[in-house]
Scaffold this motif. Structure first.
Motif, PDB file in Angstrom:
ATOM      1  N   ARG A  53      35.376  76.745  96.220  1.00  0.00           N
ATOM      2  CA  ARG A  53      34.665  78.256  97.211  1.00  0.00           C
ATOM      3  C   ARG A  53      33.435  77.788  97.804  1.00  0.00           C
ATOM      4  NH1 ARG A  53      34.019  82.088  93.618  1.00  0.00           N
ATOM      5  NH2 ARG A  53      31.705  82.090  93.250  1.00  0.00           N
ATOM      6  N   GLU A  54      32.644  76.830  96.673  1.00  0.00           N
ATOM      7  CA  GLU A  54      31.368  76.384  97.350  1.00  0.00           C
ATOM      8  C   GLU A  54      30.813  75.133  97.145  1.00  0.00           C
ATOM      9  OE1 GLU A  54      28.020  78.912  96.428  1.00  0.00           O
ATOM     10  OE2 GLU A  54      28.675  79.111  94.401  1.00  0.00           O
ATOM     11  N   VAL A  55      30.453  73.986  97.563  1.00  0.00           N
ATOM     12  CA  VAL A  55      29.215  73.197  97.040  1.00  0.00           C
ATOM     13  C   VAL A  55      28.737  72.942  96.514  1.00  0.00           C
ATOM     14  CG1 VAL A  55      27.604  72.835  98.732  1.00  0.00           C
ATOM     15  CG2 VAL A  55      28.917  70.511  98.095  1.00  0.00           C
ATOM     16  N   LEU A  56      28.557  72.058  94.848  1.00  0.00           N
ATOM     17  CA  LEU A  56      28.056  72.559  93.769  1.00  0.00           C
ATOM     18  C   LEU A  56      27.584  71.666  93.129  1.00  0.00           C
ATOM     19  CD1 LEU A  56      30.434  74.720  92.147  1.00  0.00           C
ATOM     20  CD2 LEU A  56      28.777  75.560  92.924  1.00  0.00           C
ATOM     21  N   TRP A  57      26.148  71.686  93.228  1.00  0.00           N
ATOM     22  CA  TRP A  57      24.643  70.720  92.958  1.00  0.00           C
ATOM     23  C   TRP A  57      24.620  70.582  91.475  1.00  0.00           C
ATOM     24  CZ3 TRP A  57      21.481  67.237  94.146  1.00  0.00           C
ATOM     25  CH2 TRP A  57      20.296  66.260  93.795  1.00  0.00           C
ATOM     26  N   ILE A  58      24.682  69.528  90.447  1.00  0.00           N
ATOM     27  CA  ILE A  58      24.208  69.979  88.817  1.00  0.00           C
ATOM     28  C   ILE A  58      23.164  69.035  88.126  1.00  0.00           C
ATOM     29  CG2 ILE A  58      25.264  69.378  86.357  1.00  0.00           C
ATOM     30  CD1 ILE A  58      27.354  70.052  89.597  1.00  0.00           C
ATOM     31  N   SER A  59      22.432  69.865  87.668  1.00  0.00           N
ATOM     32  CA  SER A  59      21.038  68.984  87.660  1.00  0.00           C
ATOM     33  C   SER A  59      21.389  68.863  86.208  1.00  0.00           C
ATOM     34  CB  SER A  59      19.538  70.285  87.788  1.00  0.00           C
ATOM     35  OG  SER A  59      18.536  70.021  86.476  1.00  0.00           O
ATOM     36  N   PRO A  60      20.993  66.848  86.322  1.00  0.00           N
ATOM     37  CA  PRO A  60      20.835  65.679  85.096  1.00  0.00           C
ATOM     38  C   PRO A  60      20.097  66.121  84.477  1.00  0.00           C
ATOM     39  CG  PRO A  60      19.924  65.233  86.535  1.00  0.00           C
ATOM     40  CD  PRO A  60      20.045  65.960  87.409  1.00  0.00           C
ATOM     41  N   VAL A  61      18.977  67.111  84.069  1.00  0.00           N
ATOM     42  CA  VAL A  61      18.212  68.012  82.962  1.00  0.00           C
ATOM     43  C   VAL A  61      18.297  68.683  83.083  1.00  0.00           C
ATOM     44  CG1 VAL A  61      15.778  67.977  82.792  1.00  0.00           C
ATOM     45  CG2 VAL A  61      16.042  66.076  84.504  1.00  0.00           C
ATOM     46  N   SER A  62      17.983  70.238  83.184  1.00  0.00           N
ATOM     47  CA  SER A  62      18.689  70.630  83.052  1.00  0.00           C
ATOM     48  C   SER A  62      20.025  71.673  83.217  1.00  0.00           C
ATOM     49  CB  SER A  62      18.295  71.742  83.916  1.00  0.00           C
ATOM     50  OG  SER A  62      18.792  72.325  84.998  1.00  0.00           O
ATOM     51  N   GLY A  63      21.201  70.974  83.590  1.00  0.00           N
ATOM     52  CA  GLY A  63      22.411  71.208  83.258  1.00  0.00           C
ATOM     53  C   GLY A  63      22.182  72.279  84.255  1.00  0.00           C
ATOM     54  N   LYS A  64      21.592  72.483  84.931  1.00  0.00           N
ATOM     55  CA  LYS A  64      21.972  74.141  85.570  1.00  0.00           C
ATOM     56  C   LYS A  64      23.006  73.631  87.005  1.00  0.00           C
ATOM     57  CE  LYS A  64      17.762  76.485  85.031  1.00  0.00           C
ATOM     58  NZ  LYS A  64      16.599  78.244  85.286  1.00  0.00           N
ATOM     59  N   VAL A  65      23.094  75.034  87.359  1.00  0.00           N
ATOM     60  CA  VAL A  65      23.795  74.395  88.502  1.00  0.00           C
ATOM     61  C   VAL A  65      23.611  75.437  90.107  1.00  0.00           C
ATOM     62  CG1 VAL A  65      26.459  74.819  89.298  1.00  0.00           C
ATOM     63  CG2 VAL A  65      26.395  73.978  87.528  1.00  0.00           C
ATOM     64  N   TYR A  66      23.572  74.747  91.078  1.00  0.00           N
ATOM     65  CA  TYR A  66      23.090  75.747  92.179  1.00  0.00           C
ATOM     66  C   TYR A  66      24.413  75.457  93.208  1.00  0.00           C
ATOM     67  CZ  TYR A  66      18.558  75.046  90.055  1.00  0.00           C
ATOM     68  OH  TYR A  66      17.801  75.110  89.574  1.00  0.00           O
ATOM     69  N   GLY A  67      25.069  76.719  93.770  1.00  0.00           N
ATOM     70  CA  GLY A  67      25.811  76.254  95.117  1.00  0.00           C
ATOM     71  C   GLY A  67      25.357  76.729  96.348  1.00  0.00           C
ATOM     72  N   GLY A  68      26.424  76.196  97.206  1.00  0.00           N
ATOM     73  CA  GLY A  68      25.942  76.784  98.755  1.00  0.00           C
ATOM     74  C   GLY A  68      24.490  75.407  99.406  1.00  0.00           C
ATOM     75  N   PRO A  69      23.705  76.463 100.005  1.00  0.00           N
ATOM     76  CA  PRO A  69      22.928  76.310 100.760  1.00  0.00           C
ATOM     77  C   PRO A  69      21.949  75.382  99.654  1.00  0.00           C
ATOM     78  CG  PRO A  69      23.163  78.381 101.297  1.00  0.00           C
ATOM     79  CD  PRO A  69      24.192  77.792 100.593  1.00  0.00           C
ATOM     80  N   ARG A  70      21.718  76.344  98.367  1.00  0.00           N
ATOM     81  CA  ARG A  70      21.026  75.650  97.174  1.00  0.00           C
ATOM     82  C   ARG A  70      20.750  74.005  97.146  1.00  0.00           C
ATOM     83  NH1 ARG A  70      16.865  77.182  93.831  1.00  0.00           N
ATOM     84  NH2 ARG A  70      16.249  75.792  92.989  1.00  0.00           N
ATOM     85  N   ALA A  71      22.422  74.107  96.825  1.00  0.00           N
ATOM     86  CA  ALA A  71      22.540  72.658  96.508  1.00  0.00           C
ATOM     87  C   ALA A  71      22.820  71.638  97.763  1.00  0.00           C
ATOM     88  CB  ALA A  71      24.645  72.897  96.438  1.00  0.00           C
ATOM     89  N   LEU A  72      22.909  72.310  99.018  1.00  0.00           N
ATOM     90  CA  LEU A  72      22.338  71.162 100.286  1.00  0.00           C
ATOM     91  C   LEU A  72      21.245  71.081  99.841  1.00  0.00           C
ATOM     92  CD1 LEU A  72      25.265  72.682 102.528  1.00  0.00           C
ATOM     93  CD2 LEU A  72      25.751  71.024 101.173  1.00  0.00           C
ATOM     94  N   SER A  73      20.243  71.816  99.983  1.00  0.00           N
ATOM     95  CA  SER A  73      18.724  71.290  99.765  1.00  0.00           C
ATOM     96  C   SER A  73      18.480  70.265  99.170  1.00  0.00           C
ATOM     97  CB  SER A  73      18.956  72.881 100.200  1.00  0.00           C
ATOM     98  OG  SER A  73      16.589  72.412  99.298  1.00  0.00           O
ATOM     99  N   ALA A  74      19.351  70.772  97.791  1.00  0.00           N
ATOM    100  CA  ALA A  74      18.883  69.652  96.410  1.00  0.00           C
ATOM    101  C   ALA A  74      19.140  68.424  97.031  1.00  0.00           C
ATOM    102  CB  ALA A  74      19.354  69.881  95.509  1.00  0.00           C
TER     103      ALA A  74
END
Length: 132
Positions: A53-74
């Motif tokens: 459904r969306e592009v996903l950002w996975i943080s190497p430090v916390s393992g938190k997952v952010y999707g959509g525009p927040r992932a693009l921001s990262a």
């Protein structure tokens, strides 16, 4: 956990693939770009439905997952210095509200975007075209 952030994207989507190549070339972020179809989603705590459904950002430090525009921001914030300000702006109102709306429209219509095909609009389990 990876030493660099991971950006999961739809490797079956031509529009997504072309966008990732453009980001690699222009923004040059320090991130691993991984098609979700080749990722160990369970280890990343991501469902196939969300990855499709969306592009996903996975943080190497916390393992938190952010999707959509927040992932693009990262991604922008991990890129060349000239792009970092845009990544920051995309996280604050009202820019984040607008980015969310634009992202939803693009994500729903990616099969109509340059490089996309009708197959890109199918759910992942129904795709048979590797060139989508």
């Amino acid at each position: 956990m990876a030493s660099e952030p991971i950006l999961l994207f739809d490797g079956d989507c031509g529009f997504c693939g072309r966008t990732i190549e453009m980001v690699r070339r222009i923004v040059q972020p320090r991130v691993q770009f991984v098609p979700w179809q080749y990722a160990d989603l369970a280890a990343l705590d991501v469902t196939e439905a969300r990855a499709d459904r969306e592009v996903l950002w996975i943080s190497p430090v916390s393992g938190k997952v952010y999707g959509g525009p927040r992932a693009l921001s990262a991604v922008l914030m991990c890129g060349r210095r000239r792009w970092r300000w845009l990544g920051f702006v995309l996280r604050v109102p009202p820019a984040n509200w607008m980015a969310s709306g634009v992202y939803r429209v693009v994500a729903r219509n990616r099969h109509r975007m340059p490089g996309g095909t009708a197959t890109c609009s199918l759910p992942a389990h129904m795709r048979g075209n590797p060139d989508c």
